[in-house]
Design a protein around this motif. Structure first.
Motif, PDB file in Angstrom:
ATOM      1  N   TYR A   5       0.835  -1.206   0.000  1.00  0.00           N
ATOM      2  CA  TYR A   5       0.000   0.000   0.000  1.00  0.00           C
ATOM      3  C   TYR A   5       0.871   1.258   0.000  1.00  0.00           C
ATOM      4  N   GLN A   6       1.884   1.293   0.858  1.00  0.00           N
ATOM      5  CA  GLN A   6       2.777   2.445   0.921  1.00  0.00           C
ATOM      6  C   GLN A   6       3.521   2.644  -0.397  1.00  0.00           C
ATOM      7  N   GLN A   7       3.936   1.565  -1.026  1.00  0.00           N
ATOM      8  CA  GLN A   7       4.633   1.663  -2.305  1.00  0.00           C
ATOM      9  C   GLN A   7       3.719   2.244  -3.380  1.00  0.00           C
ATOM     10  N   LYS A   8       2.452   1.811  -3.416  1.00  0.00           N
ATOM     11  CA  LYS A   8       1.505   2.346  -4.407  1.00  0.00           C
ATOM     12  C   LYS A   8       1.220   3.826  -4.154  1.00  0.00           C
ATOM     13  N   LEU A   9       1.110   4.184  -2.887  1.00  0.00           N
ATOM     14  CA  LEU A   9       0.887   5.585  -2.537  1.00  0.00           C
ATOM     15  C   LEU A   9       2.090   6.432  -2.960  1.00  0.00           C
ATOM     16  N   ARG A  10       3.287   5.944  -2.693  1.00  0.00           N
ATOM     17  CA  ARG A  10       4.518   6.630  -3.096  1.00  0.00           C
ATOM     18  C   ARG A  10       4.544   6.823  -4.613  1.00  0.00           C
ATOM     19  N   GLU A  11       4.221   5.784  -5.358  1.00  0.00           N
ATOM     20  CA  GLU A  11       4.209   5.864  -6.817  1.00  0.00           C
ATOM     21  C   GLU A  11       3.163   6.868  -7.314  1.00  0.00           C
ATOM     22  N   ARG A  12       2.003   6.919  -6.651  1.00  0.00           N
ATOM     23  CA  ARG A  12       0.955   7.867  -7.035  1.00  0.00           C
ATOM     24  C   ARG A  12       1.449   9.301  -6.853  1.00  0.00           C
ATOM     25  N   TYR A  13       2.119   9.574  -5.741  1.00  0.00           N
ATOM     26  CA  TYR A  13       2.636  10.922  -5.501  1.00  0.00           C
ATOM     27  C   TYR A  13       3.741  11.283  -6.483  1.00  0.00           C
ATOM     28  N   ILE A  14       4.618  10.363  -6.782  1.00  0.00           N
ATOM     29  CA  ILE A  14       5.713  10.631  -7.714  1.00  0.00           C
ATOM     30  C   ILE A  14       5.169  10.892  -9.122  1.00  0.00           C
ATOM     31  N   ALA A  15       4.119  10.181  -9.508  1.00  0.00           N
ATOM     32  CA  ALA A  15       3.547  10.329 -10.854  1.00  0.00           C
ATOM     33  C   ALA A  15       2.744  11.621 -11.022  1.00  0.00           C
ATOM     34  N   ALA A  16       2.313  12.237  -9.925  1.00  0.00           N
ATOM     35  CA  ALA A  16       1.469  13.434 -10.021  1.00  0.00           C
ATOM     36  C   ALA A  16       2.297  14.651 -10.410  1.00  0.00           C
ATOM     37  N   PRO A  17       1.997  15.265 -11.550  1.00  0.00           N
ATOM     38  CA  PRO A  17       2.746  16.465 -11.943  1.00  0.00           C
ATOM     39  C   PRO A  17       2.297  17.669 -11.105  1.00  0.00           C
ATOM     40  N   VAL A  18       3.139  18.681 -11.060  1.00  0.00           N
ATOM     41  CA  VAL A  18       2.720  19.934 -10.434  1.00  0.00           C
ATOM     42  C   VAL A  18       1.636  20.529 -11.321  1.00  0.00           C
ATOM     43  N   MET A  19       0.546  20.955 -10.711  1.00  0.00           N
ATOM     44  CA  MET A  19      -0.586  21.476 -11.474  1.00  0.00           C
ATOM     45  C   MET A  19      -1.165  22.696 -10.781  1.00  0.00           C
ATOM     46  N   PRO A  20      -1.877  23.526 -11.516  1.00  0.00           N
ATOM     47  CA  PRO A  20      -2.494  24.693 -10.882  1.00  0.00           C
ATOM     48  C   PRO A  20      -3.515  24.257  -9.832  1.00  0.00           C
ATOM     49  N   ALA A  21      -3.651  25.071  -8.807  1.00  0.00           N
ATOM     50  CA  ALA A  21      -4.699  24.828  -7.823  1.00  0.00           C
ATOM     51  C   ALA A  21      -6.045  25.010  -8.521  1.00  0.00           C
ATOM     52  N   PRO A  22      -7.058  24.258  -8.099  1.00  0.00           N
ATOM     53  CA  PRO A  22      -8.364  24.346  -8.757  1.00  0.00           C
ATOM     54  C   PRO A  22      -9.112  25.622  -8.380  1.00  0.00           C
ATOM     55  N   GLN A  23     -10.159  25.900  -9.134  1.00  0.00           N
ATOM     56  CA  GLN A  23     -11.051  27.001  -8.780  1.00  0.00           C
ATOM     57  C   GLN A  23     -11.656  26.692  -7.415  1.00  0.00           C
ATOM     58  N   PRO A  24     -11.852  27.620  -6.561  1.00  0.00           N
ATOM     59  CA  PRO A  24     -11.756  29.064  -6.759  1.00  0.00           C
ATOM     60  C   PRO A  24     -10.379  29.642  -6.455  1.00  0.00           C
ATOM     61  N   TRP A  25      -9.379  28.776  -6.191  1.00  0.00           N
ATOM     62  CA  TRP A  25      -8.037  29.264  -5.866  1.00  0.00           C
ATOM     63  C   TRP A  25      -7.381  29.878  -7.086  1.00  0.00           C
TER      64      TRP A  25
END
Length: 194
Positions: A5-25
């Motif tokens: 589970y921790q390995q999958k969570l780690r992989e999910r975070y690593i795969a997530a690109p930096v992205m703009p904050a959503p509306q309304p931010w």
């Protein structure tokens, strides 16, 4: 050894690109305001406009920024050495400046303390470091569960690769989100609570 589970969570975070904050931010002014030697930040409220203010404590003095416009509204290059850093106070405060002069401002950062990690209407901030020492700041609308792919109910809004993370959090009003590193300040704002 980490679990599957921790390995999958780690992989999910690593795969997530930096992205703009959503509306309304929305980002405030420049994406990153340079502040060399940043030690910590704290929030105050402008007595006239009601805007969130961000006080920055650095090796070069104190600064006060309007969190809605990003404008620096006050600067003290030579604060009193007895109160120039928050560790001089048991409450981790520094004296305010500009429109909040005379009022203590709680500072979070290198000397300790913390900022709000949730808002009254359910936004959550988390700091993860699947590739330590590079911190990632996650904004979520799902209570910090980070389910599903990034961009659905959670967003990787900041990746700290070049400086040390000092403080991450929301203003007490929940209308400002701040990320402070040893070299800069990044702010997002929104007009109102959901």
């Amino acid at each position: 050894m980490i679990t599957e589970y921790q390995q999958k969570l780690r992989e999910r975070y690593i795969a997530a690109p930096v992205m703009p904050a959503p509306q309304p931010w929305r980002p405030v002014a420049d994406p990153r305001t340079p502040v060399g030697g940043l030690l910590g930040i704290g929030f105050a409220v402008h007595p006239d406009s009601g805007h969130d203010l961000v006080m920055v404590v650095s090796g070069a003095g104190h600064g006060l920024f309007d969190a809605v416009t990003g404008e620096r509204i006050a600067r003290d290059r030579d604060p009193d050495p007895d109160t120039s850093t928050p560790d001089a106070s048991p409450e981790l405060t520094c004296p305010g400046l500009g429109p909040v002069a005379g009022a203590p401002v709680h500072i979070a950062g290198l000397f300790g303390g913390g900022l709000h990690r949730t808002t009254p209407d359910g936004w959550t901030l988390d700091v993860v470091n699947p590739e330590w020492p590079h911190d990632r700041v996650l904004l979520s609308a799902d209570g910090g569960l980070h389910r599903g792919p990034a961009g659905g109910t959670w967003w990787h809004v900041f990746h700290c690769e070049y400086s040390e993370l000092r403080a991450v959090g929301f203003s007490p009003s929940g209308l400002t989100l701040a990320v402070a590193t040893s070299s800069d300040l990044t702010l997002w704002t929104r007009p109102e609570l959901r």
